[in-house]
Design a protein around this motif. Sequence first.
Motif, PDB file in Angstrom:
ATOM      1  N   MET A 484      14.436   5.027  15.626  1.00  0.00           N
ATOM      2  CA  MET A 484      13.363   4.609  16.521  1.00  0.00           C
ATOM      3  C   MET A 484      13.251   3.099  16.359  1.00  0.00           C
ATOM      4  O   MET A 484      12.980   2.607  15.262  1.00  0.00           O
ATOM      5  CB  MET A 484      12.057   5.309  16.175  1.00  0.00           C
ATOM      6  CG  MET A 484      12.087   6.804  16.482  1.00  0.00           C
ATOM      7  SD  MET A 484      10.594   7.679  15.907  1.00  0.00           S
ATOM      8  CE  MET A 484       9.315   6.813  16.817  1.00  0.00           C
ATOM      9  N   TYR A 485      13.464   2.367  17.459  1.00  0.00           N
ATOM     10  CA  TYR A 485      13.832   0.956  17.363  1.00  0.00           C
ATOM     11  C   TYR A 485      12.806   0.039  18.016  1.00  0.00           C
ATOM     12  O   TYR A 485      12.545   0.144  19.216  1.00  0.00           O
ATOM     13  CB  TYR A 485      15.195   0.780  18.038  1.00  0.00           C
ATOM     14  CG  TYR A 485      15.807  -0.580  17.926  1.00  0.00           C
ATOM     15  CD1 TYR A 485      16.405  -0.999  16.747  1.00  0.00           C
ATOM     16  CD2 TYR A 485      15.827  -1.445  19.010  1.00  0.00           C
ATOM     17  CE1 TYR A 485      17.003  -2.246  16.646  1.00  0.00           C
ATOM     18  CE2 TYR A 485      16.422  -2.695  18.928  1.00  0.00           C
ATOM     19  CZ  TYR A 485      17.006  -3.095  17.738  1.00  0.00           C
ATOM     20  OH  TYR A 485      17.595  -4.323  17.643  1.00  0.00           O
ATOM     21  N   GLY A 486      12.208  -0.851  17.203  1.00  0.00           N
ATOM     22  CA  GLY A 486      11.267  -1.832  17.731  1.00  0.00           C
ATOM     23  C   GLY A 486      10.131  -1.204  18.506  1.00  0.00           C
ATOM     24  O   GLY A 486       9.733  -1.708  19.555  1.00  0.00           O
ATOM     25  N   CYS A 487       9.605  -0.104  18.008  1.00  0.00           N
ATOM     26  CA  CYS A 487       8.681   0.702  18.815  1.00  0.00           C
ATOM     27  C   CYS A 487       7.221   0.488  18.420  1.00  0.00           C
ATOM     28  O   CYS A 487       6.894  -0.055  17.371  1.00  0.00           O
ATOM     29  CB  CYS A 487       9.043   2.178  18.704  1.00  0.00           C
ATOM     30  SG  CYS A 487       9.002   2.819  17.027  1.00  0.00           S
ATOM     31  N   GLY A 488       6.350   0.946  19.305  1.00  0.00           N
ATOM     32  CA  GLY A 488       4.925   1.023  19.029  1.00  0.00           C
ATOM     33  C   GLY A 488       4.536   2.487  18.905  1.00  0.00           C
ATOM     34  O   GLY A 488       5.104   3.338  19.587  1.00  0.00           O
ATOM     35  N   ILE A 489       3.586   2.787  18.039  1.00  0.00           N
ATOM     36  CA  ILE A 489       3.154   4.171  17.826  1.00  0.00           C
ATOM     37  C   ILE A 489       1.710   4.307  18.284  1.00  0.00           C
ATOM     38  O   ILE A 489       0.833   3.560  17.859  1.00  0.00           O
ATOM     39  CB  ILE A 489       3.250   4.577  16.342  1.00  0.00           C
ATOM     40  CG1 ILE A 489       4.648   4.326  15.791  1.00  0.00           C
ATOM     41  CG2 ILE A 489       2.840   6.036  16.167  1.00  0.00           C
ATOM     42  CD1 ILE A 489       5.722   5.166  16.426  1.00  0.00           C
ATOM     43  N   GLY A 490       1.477   5.263  19.177  1.00  0.00           N
ATOM     44  CA  GLY A 490       0.137   5.591  19.591  1.00  0.00           C
ATOM     45  C   GLY A 490      -0.318   4.838  20.833  1.00  0.00           C
ATOM     46  O   GLY A 490       0.406   3.984  21.358  1.00  0.00           O
TER      47      GLY A 490
END
Length: 749
Positions: A484-490
Amino acid sequence: MKILHLISGGDTGGAKTHVHTLLAGLTPLIQVKMVCFTEGPFTQEARALGIDTQVLPGRNFLRNLKKLERMVREEGFDIIHSHGARGNMMAAFLARRTGLPTVSTVHSDYRLDYLGRPLSRLSYGTINTLALRRLDYRIGVSDAMVDLLISRKFDPERLFAIYNGLDFTPRTPAMDRETYFRSVGLEADDSCVVAGIAARLNPVKDVATLIRGFALAHEEVPALRLLIAGDGEEMDNLKQLARELGVEKEVCFAGWISDTDSFYHALDINTLTSISETFPYALTEGARAGLPTVSSQVGGVAYLIDHGANGFLFSPGDHKALAGHLVTLARNPALRKTMGQRLYEKAKREFSIEATIQRQLEIYEAILRYEKQGRDRVVICGAYGRGNAGDDAILLAILTELRSIDPDLSCQVFSRSPMDTRRTYRVNAFYTFHFWKALYYFKHAKFFINGGGSLMQDVTSYRSLWFYLWTLAAAKRHGCPVIMYGCGIGPIRSPSNRRRAARVMNRYVDTITLRDPDSLKELEVLGVTEPHIALSADTTVGLPAAPDDVIDGILNSRGIPAHGKYIGFILRPWPGFEDRAKDIAAAADYAYERYGLTPVFFPIEPRLDVSAAHRVTGRMTAPYHLLTQAYTAGQTIGILSRMQVAVSMRLHGLIFAASQGVPLVGIVYDQKVSSFLSYIGQDLYDDLKQMTADKLKGLIDQAVTRGKDPALLADSVEKLRRMDQVNRQTLEEYVAQRPHTRQKGDAHP
C-alpha cells in the motif's frame, strides 16, 4: 549489434529521408544492412551515403524469402527492422523461419497510405495491416503515431516513439530572400510578410484549407503573401481555388523544389494544414530556419508546437482559425521573432538527428534485453481513469518512479478507462472490475501496488472500500507481495468496515507507506501492526512542472497574461459548499481589491470542479479567469507555480502548489486536507462548515505575507521531497527481489 533493414526501395518523401538519415548515422556505430526489392533513386542515394545496400529484384516472393533466410543465418543478424507494406510482409514471414525479433517503423497512418487508390489499398494496404499485427515490436514516427497504434489495440509496451531528426548545423542558403522570390515568380518586396508551405499537393495535405485561410487573412493584412512549394494531383484544383478567392496574384505555386534552405530562409511564417501526419520534416526544417509555425493539430505536431508559445495550432480544416493566426503573426514582427527562436531552441534540443540516432540505438538495446531476459510485471490499482488529475498524477508518479528504478518493468493497471490509460501512460491497462483478468495478472506479477490516495475510506462508498480490500487479499492469495503505497487511511466510519479493513491489512499486506501522520494514528487505532509501516509523503510531490514556455502558451492562448499577479482557486462540490460560495466569492473580490491578485479558477476534476467554480464566479464583482479543461499533472503544477497564493479544497491542488513553494490556504472538507497541511507545518486552513468570508480573507492576508519571504516555505518543500524518498526506497527493495514470474511474450488471460 547487427541489424537487417527491409524496405521496398521505391519510397519518397519523409519515409525516404528518415531511413537514409537514420541508417547513415547508425552505420559508423553498429552493423547495418539494407535490403530493397526495387533498384532506383532510393537505393542509389543510400549507397552514396555509405549505407550497405543490396537489392533483391523481381516479384518472386518465395525466392527472395529464401535468399533472405540464408542471408540472415550466414551473416548473423540480431534484429529484423522493416519499413512499409512490402518490408513488413517479408519480415513477418522471415521471423517465423529464423526466430529473430522483428520491429517495424510506422511512418504514416497505414489506413491512409493509399488514399484515393482503392486497388492499392485493398492489396498493399491489407497486406501491411496484417503484417504489422504479426511483428513483435513497432516504432511510431512520433508519440501521436504511437497513440494511434495503441487506440488500434497494439500492445503499448511493445511500442516505441521516435522522431524525424534533422541536422541543425547552421545552413547558408544559396539565394537571398529577394533573389529566391524572383526565381520562383513570387511578387513580394521587403514590406511583405510571406507565409509558406512545402508539401505534396494531395488531399491528405489539405492545402485548400491554407488557401482559404490565407484569402481571409489577406483581406485584413494586404501585405501577406503565400508561397506553396510542391507538386501533385491537386495542383490544378488549388490554382483554380486561388483564382476563385481573388488571391491568384498573391499566391505563388513554386512546384517541386530541391533548395529547401533558400525556401525556408525566405519565409516569415511556416505552415502545415494536413489532415493526417506523423511528424513531418516540414516542421523541423522550418524550425531550423527559426520560423514561427501555424499548423493543424495532427499527429505529433503538438509535441513540437506549444500553442501560443512557439507557434499556433488549429483543428484540421478550420480555415477561419488559421486565418486568425496568420493575421496575428503578420501584424507582430516581434512575436514572429520570439516564437521562431523558441521553436528553434526546442527543435534543436529534442529533435536533432543525433537525438534520433541515440533513440534508435536505445530501442534496439531494449528489444534485445526483452528477448534475452524477459520483463518483470507489476500490477497497480487505484482510482485511475476517472478524469481526476490528482488520482491520475498518482499513477504518473508511481510509473515514473518504477521506470527510473527499472525501465524494463511491465505494468498492468486497473482503470475505469483502460484505453485512455494505455494512451496516456504507455502501459497495459484493463477495466477496473474485470475480476478474472485481475486474478490472472496477480498470479503472474512480481508485486502489487495499491496506489496512493485515500482508497481506504468508506465516506464516499462502502463498495469501493470492499473492492480495494478484495484486491489486497486476492493478490496475496495468488502469491503476489502487496504494497500500500503513499496512501491515506480513513475516515472509515462503519465499525464492521473498520474490523474488516484491519483484518485484511494485517493478513494480506506486506508494506504500507503513509502520506501523513494522521493516517499512521488511524492504523494504530485500527490495530494494524503486521505490515511494515513507514511514514512518507504523497507520491506526487516529486512531479515536475511543465516547461515555462508551455505554461506561457496555455495562459496566453486563454487570454491570461503569462506573468500577471494571480490567486488560484481549486474548488469542488461538497455538502455545505453552496452555503459558502458567497464567502469564497467575497474573499476572491477582496484579494483583487486589496492586493491586485486576479482570481484564476481551474479544476482538478473538471466534471465536478468547474460547476463549483461557476457558483463562486457568479457572485463576484472582480475580474477573473476560469479554466475549464483537464490538464496534465505537469501543466497543473506549472499553472499553480504562477500563483502568488493558492486556495484549494482539493488535496492535490495543495500538494502541487506546495511543491512549487506557493503559499497555501486550505478549505477543509475532509481531514486529509488539514492532515497534509499540518504535516508540512502550514496552518492556514479552515473547516468548510465553519468558514466565513472574514476568516478566509484573514487567511489570504497571512498567505500574502508569507509569500514575501520564500524561506518560510522552503522547509516545507524540502520536507515533502525528503519524505518522498521513503516511497522510492520501498519500491527499490521490491524491484530488487527475486521475480515471481517473468513475461517474455504478450501474455494475456
